[in-house]
Design a protein around this motif. Structure first.
Motif, mmCIF file in Angstrom:
data_model
loop_
_atom_site.group_PDB
_atom_site.id
_atom_site.type_symbol
_atom_site.label_atom_id
_atom_site.label_comp_id
_atom_site.label_asym_id
_atom_site.label_seq_id
_atom_site.Cartn_x
_atom_site.Cartn_y
_atom_site.Cartn_z
ATOM 1 N N LYS A 154 22.448 9.990 -46.280
ATOM 2 C CA LYS A 154 21.210 9.375 -46.152
ATOM 3 C C LYS A 154 20.883 7.848 -46.675
ATOM 4 C CE LYS A 154 18.473 13.505 -45.672
ATOM 5 N NZ LYS A 154 17.117 14.408 -46.325
ATOM 6 N N ARG A 155 21.530 7.461 -47.893
ATOM 7 C CA ARG A 155 21.287 6.438 -48.540
ATOM 8 C C ARG A 155 22.181 5.379 -47.706
ATOM 9 N NH1 ARG A 155 21.386 9.136 -53.098
ATOM 10 N NH2 ARG A 155 23.355 8.890 -53.593
ATOM 11 N N LYS A 156 23.367 5.822 -47.359
ATOM 12 C CA LYS A 156 24.383 4.898 -46.696
ATOM 13 C C LYS A 156 23.629 4.333 -45.286
ATOM 14 C CE LYS A 156 28.620 6.544 -48.602
ATOM 15 N NZ LYS A 156 29.912 7.317 -48.233
ATOM 16 N N LEU A 157 23.101 5.595 -44.582
ATOM 17 C CA LEU A 157 22.570 5.137 -43.337
ATOM 18 C C LEU A 157 21.328 4.168 -43.457
ATOM 19 C CD1 LEU A 157 22.794 6.045 -40.257
ATOM 20 C CD2 LEU A 157 21.209 7.945 -40.638
ATOM 21 N N GLN A 158 20.616 4.572 -44.484
ATOM 22 C CA GLN A 158 19.470 3.581 -44.649
ATOM 23 C C GLN A 158 19.853 2.292 -44.980
ATOM 24 O OE1 GLN A 158 16.408 4.371 -44.103
ATOM 25 N NE2 GLN A 158 15.514 2.253 -44.803
ATOM 26 N N ALA A 159 20.811 2.039 -45.995
ATOM 27 C CA ALA A 159 21.394 0.773 -46.031
ATOM 28 C C ALA A 159 22.082 -0.022 -44.690
ATOM 29 C CB ALA A 159 22.457 0.769 -47.130
ATOM 30 N N VAL A 160 22.681 0.697 -43.838
ATOM 31 C CA VAL A 160 22.962 0.061 -42.861
ATOM 32 C C VAL A 160 21.778 -0.221 -41.841
ATOM 33 C CG1 VAL A 160 24.278 0.710 -40.511
ATOM 34 C CG2 VAL A 160 25.284 1.395 -42.718
ATOM 35 N N LYS A 161 20.801 0.481 -41.618
ATOM 36 C CA LYS A 161 19.463 0.308 -40.718
ATOM 37 C C LYS A 161 18.855 -0.983 -41.389
ATOM 38 C CE LYS A 161 18.382 4.892 -39.052
ATOM 39 N NZ LYS A 161 17.607 5.899 -39.176
ATOM 40 N N GLU A 162 18.757 -1.055 -42.728
ATOM 41 C CA GLU A 162 18.335 -2.271 -43.379
ATOM 42 C C GLU A 162 19.081 -3.488 -43.126
ATOM 43 O OE1 GLU A 162 17.879 -1.296 -47.644
ATOM 44 O OE2 GLU A 162 16.243 -0.023 -47.263
ATOM 45 N N ARG A 163 20.266 -3.484 -42.771
ATOM 46 C CA ARG A 163 21.076 -4.615 -42.353
ATOM 47 C C ARG A 163 21.152 -4.842 -40.725
ATOM 48 N NH1 ARG A 163 22.887 -2.644 -46.911
ATOM 49 N NH2 ARG A 163 23.792 -4.023 -48.576
ATOM 50 N N GLY A 164 20.302 -4.076 -40.038
ATOM 51 C CA GLY A 164 20.224 -4.183 -38.587
ATOM 52 C C GLY A 164 21.297 -3.470 -37.761
ATOM 53 N N LEU A 165 22.021 -2.682 -38.445
ATOM 54 C CA LEU A 165 22.871 -1.999 -37.641
ATOM 55 C C LEU A 165 22.726 -0.597 -37.472
ATOM 56 C CD1 LEU A 165 25.741 -3.308 -40.073
ATOM 57 C CD2 LEU A 165 25.231 -4.135 -37.598
ATOM 58 N N SER A 166 23.478 0.147 -36.460
ATOM 59 C CA SER A 166 23.123 1.469 -36.147
ATOM 60 C C SER A 166 24.566 1.915 -35.878
ATOM 61 C CB SER A 166 22.114 1.432 -34.846
ATOM 62 O OG SER A 166 22.954 1.200 -33.744
ATOM 63 N N ILE A 167 24.486 3.340 -36.352
ATOM 64 C CA ILE A 167 25.740 4.205 -36.003
ATOM 65 C C ILE A 167 25.177 5.258 -35.190
ATOM 66 C CG2 ILE A 167 27.160 5.796 -37.350
ATOM 67 C CD1 ILE A 167 26.533 4.444 -40.047
ATOM 68 N N PRO A 168 26.082 5.427 -34.161
ATOM 69 C CA PRO A 168 25.832 6.331 -33.075
ATOM 70 C C PRO A 168 26.054 8.059 -33.615
ATOM 71 C CG PRO A 168 27.753 5.131 -32.665
ATOM 72 C CD PRO A 168 27.108 4.348 -33.775
ATOM 73 N N LYS A 169 25.324 8.668 -33.162
ATOM 74 C CA LYS A 169 25.522 10.137 -33.608
ATOM 75 C C LYS A 169 26.525 10.663 -33.040
ATOM 76 C CE LYS A 169 20.660 10.938 -34.619
ATOM 77 N NZ LYS A 169 19.384 11.782 -34.591
ATOM 78 N N ALA A 170 27.309 11.595 -33.546
ATOM 79 C CA ALA A 170 28.639 12.301 -33.365
ATOM 80 C C ALA A 170 28.696 12.950 -32.017
ATOM 81 C CB ALA A 170 28.974 13.086 -34.296
ATOM 82 N N ASP A 171 27.178 13.472 -31.760
ATOM 83 C CA ASP A 171 27.080 14.117 -30.611
ATOM 84 C C ASP A 171 26.940 13.249 -29.181
ATOM 85 O OD1 ASP A 171 24.554 13.492 -31.201
ATOM 86 O OD2 ASP A 171 23.625 15.318 -30.390
ATOM 87 N N THR A 172 26.545 12.198 -29.465
ATOM 88 C CA THR A 172 26.341 10.960 -28.500
ATOM 89 C C THR A 172 27.571 10.420 -28.246
ATOM 90 O OG1 THR A 172 25.627 9.337 -29.721
ATOM 91 C CG2 THR A 172 23.927 10.594 -28.966
ATOM 92 N N LEU A 173 28.653 10.418 -29.093
ATOM 93 C CA LEU A 173 30.245 9.866 -28.646
ATOM 94 C C LEU A 173 31.037 10.479 -27.579
ATOM 95 C CD1 LEU A 173 31.254 9.170 -32.407
ATOM 96 C CD2 LEU A 173 30.371 7.451 -30.668
ATOM 97 N N ASP A 174 30.747 11.914 -27.474
ATOM 98 C CA ASP A 174 31.118 12.389 -26.209
ATOM 99 C C ASP A 174 30.595 11.976 -24.952
ATOM 100 O OD1 ASP A 174 32.382 14.052 -28.071
ATOM 101 O OD2 ASP A 174 30.883 15.578 -28.000
ATOM 102 N N ASP A 175 29.720 11.221 -24.739
ATOM 103 C CA ASP A 175 29.319 10.729 -23.220
ATOM 104 C C ASP A 175 30.037 9.726 -22.870
ATOM 105 O OD1 ASP A 175 27.101 12.575 -23.587
ATOM 106 O OD2 ASP A 175 25.755 11.150 -24.449
ATOM 107 N N PHE A 176 30.984 9.196 -23.834
ATOM 108 C CA PHE A 176 31.758 7.662 -23.402
ATOM 109 C C PHE A 176 33.265 8.068 -22.979
ATOM 110 C CE2 PHE A 176 28.239 6.045 -26.023
ATOM 111 C CZ PHE A 176 27.632 5.318 -25.317
#
Length: 133
Positions: free
Chosen positions: A111-133
């Motif tokens: 959660k802390r890592k995800l929050q730090a990434v969001k604060e830097r304006g980045l996003s990480i796709p969720k694992a279940d959405t990667l299957d759509d590509f």
């Protein structure tokens, strides 16, 4: 000893104690009773071993059928070798509690890592959405 291809080479290991590492990270220890051409296993007197730090606990599971595609590693346990116990055996309740604490700590860290990434304006796709590509 003649070479036997595939899982046929494991026929000599039937009725011996084995450690099985599964794809989901679980560790099973039991006596190999049967194997087929798909590497499906039948283990007898099976225990699920849980490791947390320098502690471990065994949960009795009895007869366990494992689908071959879930096996990451299969190895014979050497019963004659003296074991240098670096790990401490604890009760089932204690190891399950330790495991819960460890999983909660990992979730908080993620959660802390995800929050730090969001604060830097980045996003990480969720694992279940990667299957759509």
């Amino acid at each position: 000893m003649n070479y036997m291809p595939g899982t046929a080479s494991l026929i000599e290991d039937i009725d011996k104690k084995h450690l099985v590492l599964l794809r989901d990270g679980r560790t099973l220890i039991g006596i190999l009773r049967s194997i087929d051409q798909f590497a499906n296993l039948v283990l007898h007197q099976t225990v699920e071993r849980i490791h947390v730090g320098k502690k471990f606990g065994d949960i009795p599971r009895g007869i366990f059928v494992v689908r071959g595609e879930n096996v990451v590693l299969l190895g014979e346990v050497d019963l004659d070798k003296e074991c240098d116990q670096i790990l401490q055996r604890v009760s089932i309740e204690e190891i399950l509690q330790e495991q819960r604490v460890e999983q909660q700590a990992k979730q908080e860290s993620e959660k802390r890592k995800l929050q730090a990434v969001k604060e830097r304006g980045l996003s990480i796709p969720k694992a279940d959405t990667l299957d759509d590509f």
